[in-house]
Design a protein around this motif. Structure first.
Motif, short mmCIF file in Angstrom:
data_model
loop_
_atom_site.label_atom_id
_atom_site.label_comp_id
_atom_site.label_asym_id
_atom_site.label_seq_id
_atom_site.Cartn_x
_atom_site.Cartn_y
_atom_site.Cartn_z
N VAL A 188 -5.37 1.36 5.29
CA VAL A 188 -4.03 1.92 5.44
C VAL A 188 -4.20 3.36 5.88
O VAL A 188 -5.15 4.04 5.50
CB VAL A 188 -3.22 1.82 4.12
CG1 VAL A 188 -3.88 2.59 2.99
CG2 VAL A 188 -1.78 2.27 4.33
N SER A 202 4.44 -5.46 6.06
CA SER A 202 4.45 -4.32 7.00
C SER A 202 5.81 -3.63 7.13
O SER A 202 6.06 -2.95 8.12
CB SER A 202 3.92 -4.71 8.38
OG SER A 202 2.54 -5.02 8.29
N ARG A 225 -0.95 0.08 8.71
CA ARG A 225 -2.06 -0.66 8.10
C ARG A 225 -2.75 -1.52 9.13
O ARG A 225 -2.15 -1.92 10.14
CB ARG A 225 -1.57 -1.51 6.92
CG ARG A 225 -0.66 -2.67 7.29
CD ARG A 225 -0.03 -3.30 6.03
NE ARG A 225 -1.04 -3.91 5.18
CZ ARG A 225 -0.86 -4.15 3.87
NH1 ARG A 225 0.28 -3.80 3.27
NH2 ARG A 225 -1.82 -4.73 3.17
N ASN A 256 -4.90 -4.88 8.60
CA ASN A 256 -5.41 -5.83 7.62
C ASN A 256 -6.84 -6.29 7.95
O ASN A 256 -7.62 -6.58 7.03
CB ASN A 256 -4.49 -7.04 7.51
CG ASN A 256 -3.18 -6.70 6.82
OD1 ASN A 256 -3.08 -5.71 6.08
ND2 ASN A 256 -2.16 -7.51 7.04
N MET A 288 0.84 -1.19 0.00
CA MET A 288 0.00 0.00 0.00
C MET A 288 0.87 1.24 0.00
O MET A 288 1.88 1.31 0.70
CB MET A 288 -0.92 0.01 1.23
CG MET A 288 -1.87 -1.16 1.30
SD MET A 288 -2.99 -1.25 -0.11
CE MET A 288 -3.89 0.31 0.06
#
Length: 114
Positions: free
Chosen positions: A77, A54, A70, A72, A33
């Motif tokens: 994000v 990450s 982030r 999940n 991201m």
């Protein structure tokens, strides 16, 4: 498949904002991201990245002020922006990348007044 960015706004220099980008329709945990920003007339600039594992990296221009994270479970994000400067004014976009798949969000305006 969609990325929905939010959290932008008008803030005074030295202030803080937190941008959010929520994904739908993808296996979020598999995607790297990104946050980019763009000022009219200039190229889109990479601000921060967080990989599917990450690992994070931020641009030199925001080092020590911006943090990417982030969640999940929430398919989200975040970009925490502290000590904002007028030069941080831009439209901020999130992007999801996995292999050759790239998905862009719609952008959220951040304006920092001096």
């Amino acid at each position: 498949v969609q990325l929905q960015a939010s959290g932008g706004g008008l803030v005074q220099a030295g202030g803080s904002l937190r941008l959010s980008c929520v994904a739908s329709g993808i296996i979020f945990s598999a995607y790297d991201m990104y946050w980019f920003r763009q000022v009219p007339g200039k190229q889109r600039e990479l601000v921060a990245v967080i990989t599917s594992g990450s690992r994070t990296n931020v641009a030199d221009s925001v080092q020590g002020r911006f943090t990417i994270s982030r969640d999940n479970a929430k398919k989200a994000v975040y970009l925490r922006m502290n000590s904002l400067k007028p030069e941080d004014t831009a439209v901020y976009y999130c992007k999801a990348t996995s292999g050759t798949m790239n998905i862009w969000g719609q952008g959220t305006q951040v304006t920092v007044s001096s």
